[in-house]
Design a protein around this motif. Structure first.
Motif, mmCIF file in Angstrom:
data_model
loop_
_atom_site.group_PDB
_atom_site.id
_atom_site.type_symbol
_atom_site.label_atom_id
_atom_site.label_comp_id
_atom_site.label_asym_id
_atom_site.label_seq_id
_atom_site.Cartn_x
_atom_site.Cartn_y
_atom_site.Cartn_z
ATOM 1 N N GLY A 65 34.181 -25.704 7.218
ATOM 2 C CA GLY A 65 34.945 -26.457 6.232
ATOM 3 C C GLY A 65 34.214 -26.734 4.939
ATOM 4 N N SER A 66 32.905 -26.796 4.975
ATOM 5 C CA SER A 66 32.152 -27.070 3.762
ATOM 6 C C SER A 66 30.820 -26.339 3.803
ATOM 7 N N ALA A 67 30.226 -26.186 2.634
ATOM 8 C CA ALA A 67 28.939 -25.508 2.511
ATOM 9 C C ALA A 67 27.803 -26.502 2.714
ATOM 10 N N TYR A 68 26.652 -25.988 3.094
ATOM 11 C CA TYR A 68 25.445 -26.784 3.208
ATOM 12 C C TYR A 68 24.408 -26.318 2.191
ATOM 13 N N TYR A 69 23.723 -27.292 1.610
ATOM 14 C CA TYR A 69 22.674 -27.000 0.638
ATOM 15 C C TYR A 69 21.389 -26.620 1.377
ATOM 16 N N HIS A 70 20.671 -25.635 0.843
ATOM 17 C CA HIS A 70 19.381 -25.268 1.431
ATOM 18 C C HIS A 70 18.360 -25.043 0.322
ATOM 19 N N ASP A 71 17.134 -25.520 0.577
ATOM 20 C CA ASP A 71 16.030 -25.356 -0.369
ATOM 21 C C ASP A 71 14.731 -25.491 0.415
ATOM 22 N N SER A 72 13.659 -25.875 -0.238
ATOM 23 C CA SER A 72 12.361 -25.921 0.430
ATOM 24 C C SER A 72 12.290 -26.959 1.547
ATOM 25 N N THR A 73 13.155 -27.973 1.510
ATOM 26 C CA THR A 73 13.132 -28.994 2.565
ATOM 27 C C THR A 73 14.423 -29.057 3.376
ATOM 28 N N HIS A 74 15.400 -28.263 3.036
ATOM 29 C CA HIS A 74 16.656 -28.215 3.777
ATOM 30 C C HIS A 74 16.849 -26.808 4.329
ATOM 31 N N GLN A 75 17.067 -26.716 5.631
ATOM 32 C CA GLN A 75 17.258 -25.427 6.276
ATOM 33 C C GLN A 75 18.635 -25.364 6.923
ATOM 34 N N VAL A 76 19.164 -24.154 7.055
ATOM 35 C CA VAL A 76 20.468 -23.941 7.672
ATOM 36 C C VAL A 76 20.359 -22.905 8.778
ATOM 37 N N ALA A 77 21.283 -22.978 9.723
ATOM 38 C CA ALA A 77 21.321 -22.036 10.831
ATOM 39 C C ALA A 77 22.726 -22.022 11.405
ATOM 40 N N ILE A 78 23.014 -21.014 12.227
ATOM 41 C CA ILE A 78 24.281 -20.961 12.957
ATOM 42 C C ILE A 78 24.003 -20.668 14.432
ATOM 43 N N SER A 79 24.949 -21.046 15.263
ATOM 44 C CA SER A 79 24.974 -20.611 16.647
ATOM 45 C C SER A 79 26.417 -20.272 16.993
ATOM 46 N N ILE A 80 26.589 -19.313 17.904
ATOM 47 C CA ILE A 80 27.928 -18.901 18.293
ATOM 48 C C ILE A 80 28.010 -18.793 19.808
ATOM 49 N N SER A 81 29.238 -18.842 20.307
ATOM 50 C CA SER A 81 29.478 -18.743 21.738
ATOM 51 C C SER A 81 30.824 -18.085 21.989
ATOM 52 N N ASN A 82 30.900 -17.326 23.085
ATOM 53 C CA ASN A 82 32.179 -16.772 23.527
ATOM 54 C C ASN A 82 32.684 -17.496 24.774
ATOM 55 N N GLY A 83 32.080 -18.613 25.093
ATOM 56 C CA GLY A 83 32.456 -19.372 26.271
ATOM 57 C C GLY A 83 31.601 -19.061 27.481
ATOM 58 N N VAL A 84 30.875 -17.951 27.420
ATOM 59 C CA VAL A 84 29.980 -17.554 28.509
ATOM 60 C C VAL A 84 28.561 -17.381 27.990
ATOM 61 N N GLN A 85 28.438 -16.666 26.894
ATOM 62 C CA GLN A 85 27.143 -16.405 26.291
ATOM 63 C C GLN A 85 27.025 -17.128 24.959
ATOM 64 N N GLU A 86 25.815 -17.525 24.617
ATOM 65 C CA GLU A 86 25.531 -18.188 23.353
ATOM 66 C C GLU A 86 24.378 -17.484 22.671
ATOM 67 N N ALA A 87 24.328 -17.623 21.362
ATOM 68 C CA ALA A 87 23.201 -17.098 20.586
ATOM 69 C C ALA A 87 23.013 -17.995 19.374
ATOM 70 N N GLY A 88 21.770 -18.132 18.954
ATOM 71 C CA GLY A 88 21.446 -18.954 17.796
ATOM 72 C C GLY A 88 20.566 -18.201 16.834
ATOM 73 N N SER A 89 20.729 -18.489 15.565
ATOM 74 C CA SER A 89 19.942 -17.835 14.524
ATOM 75 C C SER A 89 18.632 -18.596 14.287
ATOM 76 N N ASN A 90 17.795 -18.016 13.481
ATOM 77 C CA ASN A 90 16.638 -18.728 12.941
ATOM 78 C C ASN A 90 17.111 -19.760 11.940
ATOM 79 N N TRP A 91 16.194 -20.631 11.529
ATOM 80 C CA TRP A 91 16.436 -21.572 10.438
ATOM 81 C C TRP A 91 16.040 -20.897 9.123
ATOM 82 N N TYR A 92 16.896 -21.051 8.115
ATOM 83 C CA TYR A 92 16.664 -20.420 6.818
ATOM 84 C C TYR A 92 16.599 -21.451 5.715
ATOM 85 N N ASN A 93 15.610 -21.303 4.826
ATOM 86 C CA ASN A 93 15.516 -22.169 3.647
ATOM 87 C C ASN A 93 16.472 -21.683 2.570
#
Length: 93
Positions: A65-93
């Motif tokens: 629904g909204s964007a997140y700000y990222h810089d030298s002190t703020h990091q963003v990441a995602i994780s997804i699931s299909n109800g059985v398996q999950e995966a997560g990304s690294n954190w990105y500046n």
């Protein structure tokens, strides 16, 4: 940056909206299952963390629904699931 589990693709765009410091995220169901996306932001100084979630029906897609700000002190990441398996990304500046 793409993240996949069977039937689901999550995408993290670090330049969402054309700005290099705003990230957006989306998820697509490519198979006969529901997919979930969690979109995260954390502050590496205070330790604070926020998130938002998206659920999409089979063979559909949706974005956070909204964007997140990222810089030298703020990091963003995602994780997804299909109800059985999950995966997560690294954190990105």
């Amino acid at each position: 940056m793409n993240l996949t589990v069977p039937g689901c693709v999550g995408r993290l765009h670090l330049d969402g909206g054309g700005s290099p410091n705003w990230a957006t995220a989306e998820v697509q169901s490519t198979g006969p299952n529901t997919c979930w996306l969690a979109f995260w932001q954390r502050n590496t100084v205070s330790g604070g963390k926020t998130s938002q979630g998206v659920k999409v029906d089979p063979y559909s897609s949706g974005g956070a629904g909204s964007a997140y700000y990222h810089d030298s002190t703020h990091q963003v990441a995602i994780s997804i699931s299909n109800g059985v398996q999950e995966a997560g990304s690294n954190w990105y500046n």
